[in-house]
Design a protein around this motif. Structure first.
Motif, PDB file in Angstrom:
ATOM      1  N   VAL A  70      -9.482 -48.132   9.359  1.00 21.83           N
ATOM      2  CA  VAL A  70      -9.405 -47.514   7.975  1.00 21.83           C
ATOM      3  C   VAL A  70      -8.617 -46.183   8.458  1.00 21.83           C
ATOM      4  O   VAL A  70      -9.014 -45.317   8.908  1.00 21.83           O
ATOM      5  N   CYS A  92     -23.216 -42.403  10.758  1.00 19.54           N
ATOM      6  CA  CYS A  92     -22.627 -43.269  11.838  1.00 19.54           C
ATOM      7  C   CYS A  92     -23.465 -42.620  13.243  1.00 19.54           C
ATOM      8  O   CYS A  92     -23.544 -43.370  14.098  1.00 19.54           O
ATOM      9  N   GLY A 127     -19.547 -38.920   8.656  1.00 19.90           N
ATOM     10  CA  GLY A 127     -19.624 -39.625   9.894  1.00 19.90           C
ATOM     11  C   GLY A 127     -21.309 -39.196  10.304  1.00 19.90           C
ATOM     12  O   GLY A 127     -21.734 -39.822  11.163  1.00 19.90           O
ATOM     13  N   SER A 154     -12.707 -48.467  12.714  1.00 22.76           N
ATOM     14  CA  SER A 154     -12.045 -47.284  13.323  1.00 22.76           C
ATOM     15  C   SER A 154     -11.653 -46.375  12.115  1.00 22.76           C
ATOM     16  O   SER A 154     -11.068 -46.768  11.018  1.00 22.76           O
TER      17      SER A 154
HETATM   18  O1  PXL Z   1     -19.071 -43.084   7.168  1.00 24.48           O
HETATM   19  C1  PXL Z   1     -19.085 -44.432   6.886  1.00 24.48           C
HETATM   20  C2  PXL Z   1     -17.948 -45.095   7.539  1.00 24.48           C
HETATM   21  C3  PXL Z   1     -17.994 -46.025   8.527  1.00 24.48           C
HETATM   22  N1  PXL Z   1     -17.149 -46.750   9.193  1.00 24.48           N
HETATM   23  C4  PXL Z   1     -15.809 -46.322   8.800  1.00 24.48           C
HETATM   24  C5  PXL Z   1     -15.347 -45.245   8.021  1.00 24.48           C
HETATM   25  C6  PXL Z   1     -16.548 -44.470   7.343  1.00 24.48           C
HETATM   26  C7  PXL Z   1     -16.078 -43.595   6.499  1.00 24.48           C
HETATM   27  O2  PXL Z   1     -15.140 -43.166   5.989  1.00 24.48           O
HETATM   28  O3  PXL Z   1     -14.171 -44.969   7.808  1.00 24.48           O
HETATM   29  C8  PXL Z   1     -14.808 -47.113   9.683  1.00 24.48           C
END
Ligand code: PXL
Length: 266
Positions: A42, A213, A210, A12
């Motif tokens: 995070v 992702c 992001g 997250s």
């Molecule tokens: O962008 C990579 C990423 C993936 N997943 C989480 C993140 C981040 C970048 O901050 O916080 C949870």
């Protein structure tokens, strides 16, 4: 009505641009039913592990079972997996689930430098998660770390990296060239036989948090709808390019890809 169902097993990202938050926003734009299993929270984007809250293994498996048992899953993706223990359990859960399409985004370092995969967990990711993948989506840094080599500096290098990574057992490898500053945004898709080059114009922005992702979530959504990997990746690339072109900048730091950008006239 029937709708394709997708699950993200990832971290997250509290500030909303990446991780589970980016995945769910993307799933919504592709009109698929999004679900999540949070591996870690995070809460900041600094380089330290301060602000990263790992979830207990039982919490992760309970979330995955909730999606599988109550809704059903047509395609899933993995993002931030963080520790060896999480990787081992998630690998078992994926195997057990028999979900037909699995997208593995080998998330390692966030855009602001946060460490999202522990160093000692890379081998577990390579040996236990990658072989389960329909497609893996490393950026150049991730591809280089998986192959234990330096980050390449030409699109030609990316082609043989894609071939070498294919040996690790995924059906398809998508090496993303976003970090190759002097070239267009070129990605290489390798299926074990031939390389397909996907190229778009480079967007000049730092606000790309992001993007990875979003790209892998979009691929997952299209695979859930039954598209081929080739078609899913093309559609996803177009979507993420628009989301980067109209990226959002906020008060501080690296801004976010804009998931709704494709709906608007610019
Ligand atoms: O962008 C990579 C990423 C993936 N997943 C989480 C993140 C981040 C970048 O901050 O916080 C949870």
């Amino acid at each position: 009505m029937t709708i394709s169902r997708v699950l993200s097993i990832a971290g997250s990202a509290a500030q909303g641009s990446a991780g589970i938050q980016a995945d769910l926003k993307t799933f919504q734009e592709f009109d698929v039913y999004g679900m999540s299993a949070v591996t870690a929270i995070v809460a900041n984007n600094r380089t330290t592990e301060e602000g990263i809250f790992t979830q207990p293994i039982e919490a992760i498996e309970a979330q995955v079972y909730a999606s599988l048992e109550h809704v059903g899953v047509d395609a899933l993706k993995t993002g931030m997996l963080f520790t060896e223990d999480i990787i081992h359990r998630v690998a078992e859960l994926i195997e057990e689930s028999e979900v037909p399409a699995v997208v593995v985004d080998p998330v390692m370092i966030g855009k602001m430098g946060s460490q999202l995969l522990k160093d000692e967990a890379i081998d577990a990711l390579i040996h236990h998660i990658v072989p389960l993948a329909t497609v893996i989506t490393p950026n150049l840094h991730e591809a280089a770390r998986m192959l234990k080599m330096d980050v390449p500096d030409t699109p030609e290098d990316m082609k043989w990296m894609a071939r070498d990574l294919h040996q690790l057992g995924a059906d398809y490898v998508l090496v993303k060239g976003g970090a190759l500053q002097d070239y267009p945004a070129v990605d290489m898709l390798y299926d074990g036989n031939s390389i397909t080059e996907l190229e778009t114009q480079r967007v000049n922005t730092i606000h790309t948090s992001g993007a990875g992702c979003t790209y892998s979530a979009a691929i997952t959504a299209e695979l859930a709808k039954g598209k081929s990997v080739d078609e899913a990746v093309r559609r996803a690339k177009s979507f993420v390019t628009t989301a980067i072109q109209h990226a959002l900048s906020f008060d501080r730091g690296v801004g976010s890809t804009y998931h709704a950008a494709h709906r608007k006239e610019w």
